[in-house]
Scaffold this motif. Structure first.
Motif, mmCIF file in Angstrom:
data_model
loop_
_atom_site.group_PDB
_atom_site.id
_atom_site.type_symbol
_atom_site.label_atom_id
_atom_site.label_comp_id
_atom_site.label_asym_id
_atom_site.label_seq_id
_atom_site.Cartn_x
_atom_site.Cartn_y
_atom_site.Cartn_z
ATOM 1 N N GLN A 163 -9.971 -0.846 7.217
ATOM 2 C CA GLN A 163 -10.604 -0.134 6.011
ATOM 3 C C GLN A 163 -10.254 1.264 6.057
ATOM 4 O OE1 GLN A 163 -14.780 -0.970 6.183
ATOM 5 N NE2 GLN A 163 -14.596 -3.096 6.228
ATOM 6 N N HIS B 216 -6.523 2.090 4.976
ATOM 7 C CA HIS B 216 -6.548 2.015 3.642
ATOM 8 C C HIS B 216 -6.857 3.270 2.951
ATOM 9 C CE1 HIS B 216 -6.007 0.314 -0.333
ATOM 10 N NE2 HIS B 216 -7.369 0.776 -0.776
ATOM 11 N N LYS C 86 -4.286 5.982 3.727
ATOM 12 C CA LYS C 86 -3.051 6.039 2.729
ATOM 13 C C LYS C 86 -3.077 7.063 1.598
ATOM 14 C CE LYS C 86 -2.159 2.423 0.359
ATOM 15 N NZ LYS C 86 -1.568 0.686 0.173
ATOM 16 N N CYS D 204 2.256 3.846 4.729
ATOM 17 C CA CYS D 204 2.591 2.874 3.734
ATOM 18 C C CYS D 204 3.269 1.820 4.403
ATOM 19 C CB CYS D 204 3.412 3.246 2.682
ATOM 20 S SG CYS D 204 2.570 4.353 1.446
ATOM 21 N N SER E 103 0.585 -0.111 6.388
ATOM 22 C CA SER E 103 -0.397 -0.811 5.631
ATOM 23 C C SER E 103 0.147 -1.949 5.064
ATOM 24 C CB SER E 103 -0.694 0.234 4.251
ATOM 25 O OG SER E 103 -1.714 -0.057 3.559
ATOM 26 N N GLN E 104 1.617 -2.008 4.678
ATOM 27 C CA GLN E 104 2.160 -3.231 3.990
ATOM 28 C C GLN E 104 2.312 -4.361 5.192
ATOM 29 O OE1 GLN E 104 3.153 -3.706 0.768
ATOM 30 N NE2 GLN E 104 3.248 -5.823 1.631
ATOM 31 N N VAL F 209 -0.064 -4.814 7.414
ATOM 32 C CA VAL F 209 -1.321 -5.454 7.594
ATOM 33 C C VAL F 209 -1.548 -6.153 6.309
ATOM 34 C CG1 VAL F 209 -3.664 -4.733 7.353
ATOM 35 C CG2 VAL F 209 -2.227 -3.570 9.136
ATOM 36 N N GLN F 210 -1.077 -5.913 4.984
ATOM 37 C CA GLN F 210 -1.425 -6.573 3.904
ATOM 38 C C GLN F 210 -0.574 -7.926 3.882
ATOM 39 O OE1 GLN F 210 -3.512 -5.926 1.265
ATOM 40 N NE2 GLN F 210 -2.953 -7.949 0.820
ATOM 41 N N ASP F 211 0.768 -8.014 4.728
ATOM 42 C CA ASP F 211 1.431 -9.272 4.845
ATOM 43 C C ASP F 211 0.694 -10.315 5.712
ATOM 44 O OD1 ASP F 211 3.545 -8.213 3.284
ATOM 45 O OD2 ASP F 211 4.745 -7.618 4.902
ATOM 46 N N PHE G 154 -2.384 -10.363 6.278
ATOM 47 C CA PHE G 154 -3.873 -11.012 5.262
ATOM 48 C C PHE G 154 -3.159 -12.028 4.364
ATOM 49 C CE2 PHE G 154 -6.337 -7.016 6.597
ATOM 50 C CZ PHE G 154 -7.158 -8.089 7.577
ATOM 51 N N ASP G 155 -2.019 -11.706 3.760
ATOM 52 C CA ASP G 155 -1.395 -12.631 2.610
ATOM 53 C C ASP G 155 -1.107 -14.021 3.315
ATOM 54 O OD1 ASP G 155 -1.798 -10.879 0.835
ATOM 55 O OD2 ASP G 155 0.299 -10.076 0.768
ATOM 56 N N GLU H 286 -4.174 -15.816 4.357
ATOM 57 C CA GLU H 286 -4.961 -16.541 3.083
ATOM 58 C C GLU H 286 -4.126 -17.535 2.399
ATOM 59 O OE1 GLU H 286 -6.998 -17.453 -0.176
ATOM 60 O OE2 GLU H 286 -7.617 -16.246 1.505
#
Length: 320
Positions: A143, A146, A149, A177, A180-181, A183-185, A187-188, A191
């Motif tokens: 968190q 994020h 950023k 960034c 952050s990307q 980390v997003q990948d 989670f994606d 999911e």
């Protein structure tokens, strides 16, 4: 120009102040976990070192990196502080990679290890925790990433572009960034795996292999299949993935094992498919999609205009 610089400076010092205040709060929360869990658990040897490492990951290193950053911010040496901080940004990516396993191991230990279960409950009743549980505190670093950023972008926007500081801040924003990307990948992908597994469990039997590496879940929903001869419309559940479209129908409601499952009717590969809207340009009547495959044409219908438009967009994107 002077006015603009003064405005930038005011906004920048406001952001730097807010960054420092929130950094102190973040450090306090990490300190709770390290003081009341990690340090005591190490001393008491309630958990094996490997288990401890899995649950808490690089939390101590994250704390150290943030502590150094806060010291620089307190002194007002913002840019040098951020440059040093960026050298440790990878820790956030590794923390994200470990988080699923950390949660799994934590649940397992709470189930099997009675003394750890008692210890955790006792620590969480301390007033410092304010009713929060360990599970609420473990996702904090991600968190915070994020938030970084947004803070760093604000600082960059309020720095004069013709200064050396601007270049250094731009580099910091780029690094944050990227992580952050990353980390997003993570989670994606996680999911997506859950969605593939859910659909696999919904389908009766194992003939249709949904769980395939590189496959992405896109959407699902009920559509009417228009038969080529004058038979009645068939209601089918469709699952759209990045490479295939799966059509399924409900199993018999009285079936002993599969009453709540779906039976796969067909799997259509998308690599040789073309999608057209037959009609569906009027708001009131829904629409019809034509899917052409080498040896078959599939006509799909819905009375909902929005639904047909959404399916058309998803299908054309998947085929492309």
């Amino acid at each position: 120009v002077e006015d603009q610089r003064a405005r930038w400076e005011r906004k920048r010092s406001r952001t730097a102040k807010e960054l420092l205040e929130t950094e102190h709060k973040y450090l306090e929360q990490l300190d709770l976990v390290l003081t009341y869990f990690v340090t005591i658990l190490k001393a008491k040897e309630t958990l094996k070192p490997a288990v401890l490492e899995t649950i808490f990951g690089p939390l101590e290193s994250l704390y150290s990196a943030s502590h150094v950053l806060s010291l620089h911010l307190e002194k007002g040496s913002l840019v040098p502080g951020l440059e040093i901080f960026c050298q440790n940004l990878d820790l956030y990516g590794h923390y994200a990679e470990n988080l699923e396993q950390a949660n799994k191991t934590l649940k397992e230990q709470l189930r099997k290890n009675k003394s750890f279960r008692r210890f955790k409950k006792l620590q969480e009743t301390r007033p410092q925790f304010q009713g929060r549980e360990l599970e609420d505190l473990l996702p904090l670093p991600l968190q915070r990433l994020h938030q970084y950023k947004h803070f760093f972008r604000d600082l960059l926007e309020n720095t004069s572009p013709d200064t050396a500081e601007y270049q250094k801040l731009a580099k910091t924003v780029k690094s944050v960034c990227e992580v952050s990307q990353w980390v997003q990948d993570i989670f994606d992908k996680r999911e997506n795996s859950l969605q593939l597994l859910r659909v696999q469990k919904l389908l009766k039997g194992q003939k249709t292999q949904v769980l395939t590496p590189g496959r992405w879940y896109i959407r699902e929903g009920w559509l009417l299949v228009v038969p080529s001869k004058g038979e009645e419309l068939k209601r089918r559940m469709f699952f759209l993935f990045s490479d295939i479209l799966v059509a399924a129908k409900p199993c018999h409601p009285l079936h002993l094992l599969n009453s709540n499952k779906l039976s796969c009717q067909a799997v259509y590969p998308l690599h040789q498919c073309s999608v057209d809207k037959v009609f569906g340009h009027t708001r009131s009547q829904g629409g019809l999609l034509s899917l052409s495959f080498p040896h078959k044409t599939l006509l799909l219908m819905s009375s909902n205009q929005q639904e047909i438009n959404d399916w058309y967009r998803s299908l054309t994107a998947a085929v492309r």
